[in-house]
Scaffold this motif. Structure first.
Motif, PDB file in Angstrom:
ATOM      1  N   GLU A 114       0.810  -1.218   0.000  1.00 54.90           N
ATOM      2  CA  GLU A 114       0.000   0.000   0.000  1.00 54.90           C
ATOM      3  C   GLU A 114       0.845   1.271   0.000  1.00 54.90           C
ATOM      4  O   GLU A 114       0.442   2.278  -0.562  1.00 54.90           O
ATOM      5  N   ASN A 115       2.014   1.227   0.661  1.00 55.66           N
ATOM      6  CA  ASN A 115       2.825   2.435   0.808  1.00 55.66           C
ATOM      7  C   ASN A 115       4.296   2.035   0.749  1.00 55.66           C
ATOM      8  O   ASN A 115       4.781   1.339   1.635  1.00 55.66           O
ATOM      9  N   THR A 116       5.012   2.468  -0.267  1.00 57.29           N
ATOM     10  CA  THR A 116       6.441   2.146  -0.357  1.00 57.29           C
ATOM     11  C   THR A 116       7.309   3.263   0.207  1.00 57.29           C
ATOM     12  O   THR A 116       8.521   3.110   0.303  1.00 57.29           O
ATOM     13  N   ASN A 117       6.715   4.377   0.598  1.00 58.89           N
ATOM     14  CA  ASN A 117       7.482   5.501   1.147  1.00 58.89           C
ATOM     15  C   ASN A 117       8.036   5.220   2.540  1.00 58.89           C
ATOM     16  O   ASN A 117       8.894   5.945   3.024  1.00 58.89           O
ATOM     17  N   ASN A 118       7.525   4.176   3.212  1.00 58.17           N
ATOM     18  CA  ASN A 118       8.002   3.849   4.550  1.00 58.17           C
ATOM     19  C   ASN A 118       8.910   2.617   4.556  1.00 58.17           C
ATOM     20  O   ASN A 118       9.125   2.007   5.591  1.00 58.17           O
ATOM     21  N   ASN A 119       9.453   2.260   3.393  1.00 59.03           N
ATOM     22  CA  ASN A 119      10.343   1.097   3.290  1.00 59.03           C
ATOM     23  C   ASN A 119      11.807   1.444   3.529  1.00 59.03           C
ATOM     24  O   ASN A 119      12.665   0.590   3.420  1.00 59.03           O
ATOM     25  N   LEU A 120      12.088   2.706   3.823  1.00 59.81           N
ATOM     26  CA  LEU A 120      13.460   3.151   4.070  1.00 59.81           C
ATOM     27  C   LEU A 120      13.487   4.053   5.293  1.00 59.81           C
ATOM     28  O   LEU A 120      12.618   4.910   5.470  1.00 59.81           O
ATOM     29  N   MET A 121      14.480   3.838   6.166  1.00 65.17           N
ATOM     30  CA  MET A 121      14.709   4.743   7.290  1.00 65.17           C
ATOM     31  C   MET A 121      16.207   4.984   7.391  1.00 65.17           C
ATOM     32  O   MET A 121      17.007   4.075   7.155  1.00 65.17           O
ATOM     33  N   LYS A 122      16.582   6.222   7.739  1.00 63.23           N
ATOM     34  CA  LYS A 122      17.983   6.616   7.870  1.00 63.23           C
ATOM     35  C   LYS A 122      18.207   7.233   9.245  1.00 63.23           C
ATOM     36  O   LYS A 122      17.311   7.851   9.799  1.00 63.23           O
ATOM     37  N   LYS A 123      19.426   7.057   9.745  1.00 66.01           N
ATOM     38  CA  LYS A 123      19.795   7.690  11.016  1.00 66.01           C
ATOM     39  C   LYS A 123      21.270   8.063  10.972  1.00 66.01           C
ATOM     40  O   LYS A 123      22.110   7.266  10.553  1.00 66.01           O
ATOM     41  N   SER A 124      21.588   9.272  11.420  1.00 65.17           N
ATOM     42  CA  SER A 124      22.976   9.748  11.458  1.00 65.17           C
ATOM     43  C   SER A 124      23.699   9.225  12.691  1.00 65.17           C
ATOM     44  O   SER A 124      23.116   9.152  13.772  1.00 65.17           O
ATOM     45  N   VAL A 125      24.959   8.869  12.496  1.00 65.87           N
ATOM     46  CA  VAL A 125      25.805   8.370  13.585  1.00 65.87           C
ATOM     47  C   VAL A 125      27.145   9.088  13.506  1.00 65.87           C
ATOM     48  O   VAL A 125      27.723   9.215  12.429  1.00 65.87           O
ATOM     49  N   ASP A 126      27.626   9.544  14.660  1.00 63.44           N
ATOM     50  CA  ASP A 126      28.925  10.197  14.749  1.00 63.44           C
ATOM     51  C   ASP A 126      29.894   9.232  15.431  1.00 63.44           C
ATOM     52  O   ASP A 126      29.648   8.802  16.560  1.00 63.44           O
ATOM     53  N   VAL A 127      30.959   8.873  14.756  1.00 67.36           N
ATOM     54  CA  VAL A 127      31.954   7.953  15.305  1.00 67.36           C
ATOM     55  C   VAL A 127      33.121   8.773  15.839  1.00 67.36           C
ATOM     56  O   VAL A 127      33.748   9.531  15.111  1.00 67.36           O
ATOM     57  N   LYS A 128      33.370   8.645  17.135  1.00 64.58           N
ATOM     58  CA  LYS A 128      34.438   9.392  17.803  1.00 64.58           C
ATOM     59  C   LYS A 128      35.716   8.564  17.831  1.00 64.58           C
ATOM     60  O   LYS A 128      35.685   7.340  17.870  1.00 64.58           O
ATOM     61  N   ARG A 129      36.840   9.258  17.846  1.00 70.69           N
ATOM     62  CA  ARG A 129      38.141   8.608  17.994  1.00 70.69           C
ATOM     63  C   ARG A 129      38.225   7.970  19.379  1.00 70.69           C
ATOM     64  O   ARG A 129      37.947   8.607  20.372  1.00 70.69           O
ATOM     65  N   SER A 130      38.629   6.706  19.419  1.00 63.52           N
ATOM     66  CA  SER A 130      38.676   6.000  20.701  1.00 63.52           C
ATOM     67  C   SER A 130      40.090   5.684  21.153  1.00 63.52           C
ATOM     68  O   SER A 130      40.312   5.389  22.307  1.00 63.52           O
ATOM     69  N   ARG A 131      41.013   5.722  20.231  1.00 62.18           N
ATOM     70  CA  ARG A 131      42.365   5.295  20.586  1.00 62.18           C
ATOM     71  C   ARG A 131      43.340   6.446  20.440  1.00 62.18           C
ATOM     72  O   ARG A 131      43.260   7.233  19.507  1.00 62.18           O
ATOM     73  N   ASP A 132      44.235   6.491  21.376  1.00 66.62           N
ATOM     74  CA  ASP A 132      45.305   7.457  21.303  1.00 66.62           C
ATOM     75  C   ASP A 132      46.482   6.868  22.059  1.00 66.62           C
ATOM     76  O   ASP A 132      46.300   6.167  23.053  1.00 66.62           O
ATOM     77  N   PHE A 133      47.656   7.089  21.582  1.00 69.33           N
ATOM     78  CA  PHE A 133      48.815   6.653  22.335  1.00 69.33           C
ATOM     79  C   PHE A 133      49.980   7.577  22.018  1.00 69.33           C
ATOM     80  O   PHE A 133      50.017   8.228  20.987  1.00 69.33           O
ATOM     81  N   PHE A 134      50.876   7.639  22.980  1.00 69.64           N
ATOM     82  CA  PHE A 134      52.095   8.406  22.774  1.00 69.64           C
ATOM     83  C   PHE A 134      53.223   7.731  23.533  1.00 69.64           C
ATOM     84  O   PHE A 134      52.997   6.993  24.487  1.00 69.64           O
ATOM     85  N   ILE A 135      54.429   7.987  23.062  1.00 66.33           N
ATOM     86  CA  ILE A 135      55.606   7.446  23.732  1.00 66.33           C
ATOM     87  C   ILE A 135      55.897   8.328  24.927  1.00 66.33           C
ATOM     88  O   ILE A 135      56.162   9.520  24.797  1.00 66.33           O
ATOM     89  N   GLN A 136      55.786   7.738  26.098  1.00 64.38           N
ATOM     90  CA  GLN A 136      55.978   8.482  27.334  1.00 64.38           C
ATOM     91  C   GLN A 136      57.455   8.580  27.694  1.00 64.38           C
ATOM     92  O   GLN A 136      57.906   9.588  28.227  1.00 64.38           O
ATOM     93  N   ASN A 137      58.208   7.513  27.374  1.00 63.90           N
ATOM     94  CA  ASN A 137      59.610   7.513  27.770  1.00 63.90           C
ATOM     95  C   ASN A 137      60.389   6.510  26.917  1.00 63.90           C
ATOM     96  O   ASN A 137      59.859   5.461  26.563  1.00 63.90           O
TER      97      ASN A 137
END
Length: 186
Positions: A114-137
């Motif tokens: 009856e209705n094909t306009n509701n066959n698609l849904m979208k959602k925005s996602v923000d992916v944040k940086r999770s890893r960081d490392f540095f040489i301490q010594n």
């Protein structure tokens, strides 16, 4: 359009608005048959898009397409798939904004849909940086004695000990390869 047919619809899309790169994220689509007729088999496709809406838009499938054997009129079902969130490099810039897409392919139900306009849904996602490392010594040693890095003996075996400070906010572990190389020999 067929009066009183099926109406397969994506009525909800559940995924965190923000997650960390390296996370395994559950994406759940709620699929309902809003029509008055039972639906036979159909496909549900999960994908993600970056640079959405632009001339460089890229859409990539997530895992495989989900096959549903049918859905009775007035009923709903939850379909979940895992997605490995990540940041990506596009040209010289790191990107982190995605759009998750869920699409229903009604297959043979299409004739009565009856209705094909509701066959698609979208959602925005923000992916944040999770890893960081540095040489301490860095410590250079020979025969259990610490050496001045500016005055290392030529041709001798020297032990290099590196202390890393590693941050991982993702919901699973990872690996880091550490390599040493000689930049210049006088």
């Amino acid at each position: 359009t067929y009066l009183y047919g099926t109406d397969l619809a994506v009525t909800d899309l559940k995924v965190n608005d923000t997650c960390f790169d390296g996370d395994e994220v559950d994406i759940t689509a709620v699929i309902e048959n809003l029509g008055l007729k039972n639906a036979t088999e159909f496909w549900v496709n999960f994908s993600y898009c970056y640079d959405c809406g632009g001339s460089n838009e890229v859409t990539i499938p997530i895992n495989s397409t989900f096959f549903a054997s049918g859905l009775e009129a007035g009923n709903k079902t939850n379909i979940s798939v895992p997605w490995n969130a990540s940041i990506y490099k596009r040209g010289e810039f790191w990107k982190h904004n995605y759009e998750i897409h869920v699409t229903i392919n009604p297959l043979s139900n299409d004739e009565y849909e009856e209705n094909t306009n509701n066959n698609l849904m979208k959602k925005s996602v923000d992916v944040k940086r999770s890893r960081d490392f540095f040489i301490q010594n860095l410590v250079f040693a020979m025969d259990n004695e610490t050496l001045d890095p500016a005055h290392l003996p030529s041709g001798a075996n020297v032990t290099v000990n590196a202390t890393l400070n590693i941050t991982n906010l993702a919901n699973r572990g990872g690996t880091v390869n550490v390599s040493f190389y000689v930049d210049k020999v006088d």
